[in-house]
Motif scaffolding. Structure first.
Motif: not given
Length: 265
Positions: A18, A24, A28, A72-73, A75-76, A80, A107, A111, A114, A156
């Protein structure tokens, strides 16, 4: 326990990958912090929903926190996982001895780490750069924690489920466009009362509006609750909507998650 240990190792690997993806990290992780800084510098003081002057950083902080949670949840994860599915990463992982749960723990660890780091940095910038008064009661911090936790969990699982609709090439448009629209209609960049009623009703279906409302209850004085749609902070309804989205996202994950790109086995 072996799966958990592998999940922790996977978290470290996810964080390393990341940190190397500059786009990203910017869009994010750093984007809400940059927007809070820009709005605070440009506007100085603004009028709150009741017409009283308010420090711009105080006014925009709940919205930036809320947007950051979903960036951060949701969209990431959406971007990804879609990329890893298309480039064959998930297919290769599925053929290794690593338990699937370890991949998902990695994962979740990415989340959680970050999102928490982003919130700490946002609060630090608001407090020390723009003199925002942070909550001084345990009840407000407790509200912050449960809204944050439910928002991150819902984002998430929804992001993981949404990744099935995107591909590596379309992820940017398919994921970013809805997120951008939701930010504009959910009270992130504008006072929610300034948004047309019919648009408010649409926004109320989605989790970002409830995260933003929950965060306003943490950082805004109680008298401003009268400016919300129902005239109160609606903590019970906020918890209900976020909980429903979290459960729905989890169910969708189970039903739609694919290890392989469409057309391959």
């Amino acid at each position: 326990m072996n799966a958990v240990a592998l999940g922790l190792d996977r978290t470290v690997l996810e964080l390393k990958m990341y940190s190397r993806e500059k786009e990203s990290v910017f869009f994010s992780f750093l984007f809400p912090i940059l927007m809070l800084t820009l709005f605070s510098v440009i506007f100085g003081d603004v009028m709150d929903s009741s017409g009283s002057p308010m420090n711009a950083a105080t006014f925009f902080l709940p919205g930036m926190i809320s947007a950051g949670i979903l960036l951060t949840s949701f969209q990431t994860m959406a971007m990804s996982v879609a990329v890893e599915r298309d480039d064959g990463t998930l297919k290769r992982l599925r053929s290794t001895p690593i338990p699937p749960v370890s991949y998902f723990l990695g994962k979740v660890g990415l989340v959680a780490t970050t999102a928490l780091a982003q919130q700490v940095l946002l609060l630090a910038v608001a407090r020390f750069a723009f003199d925002v008064d942070l909550p001084d009661t345990a009840s407000r911090w407790l509200t912050f924690l449960w809204v944050f936790g439910l928002g991150v969990f819902a984002g998430t699982v929804l992001g993981t489920a949404f990744s099935s609709l995107a591909s590596a090439r379309s992820a940017g448009a398919v994921v970013v466009a809805p997120m951008l629209i939701l930010q504009f209609i959910s009270g992130v960049y504008f006072a929610f009362t300034d948004i047309p009623t019919w648009v408010q009703q649409i926004a109320s279906v989605f989790p970002l509006k409830w995260i933003a409302q929950g965060m306003r209850s943490v950082f805004f004085p109680d008298e401003l609750a009268s400016m919300e749609m129902a005239g109160t902070w609606e903590h019970g309804r906020t918890a209900m909507f976020l909980g429903v989205w979290a459960v729905a996202g989890l169910v969708l994950c189970v039903l739609t998650f694919r290890w392989f790109k469409r057309g391959t086995t």
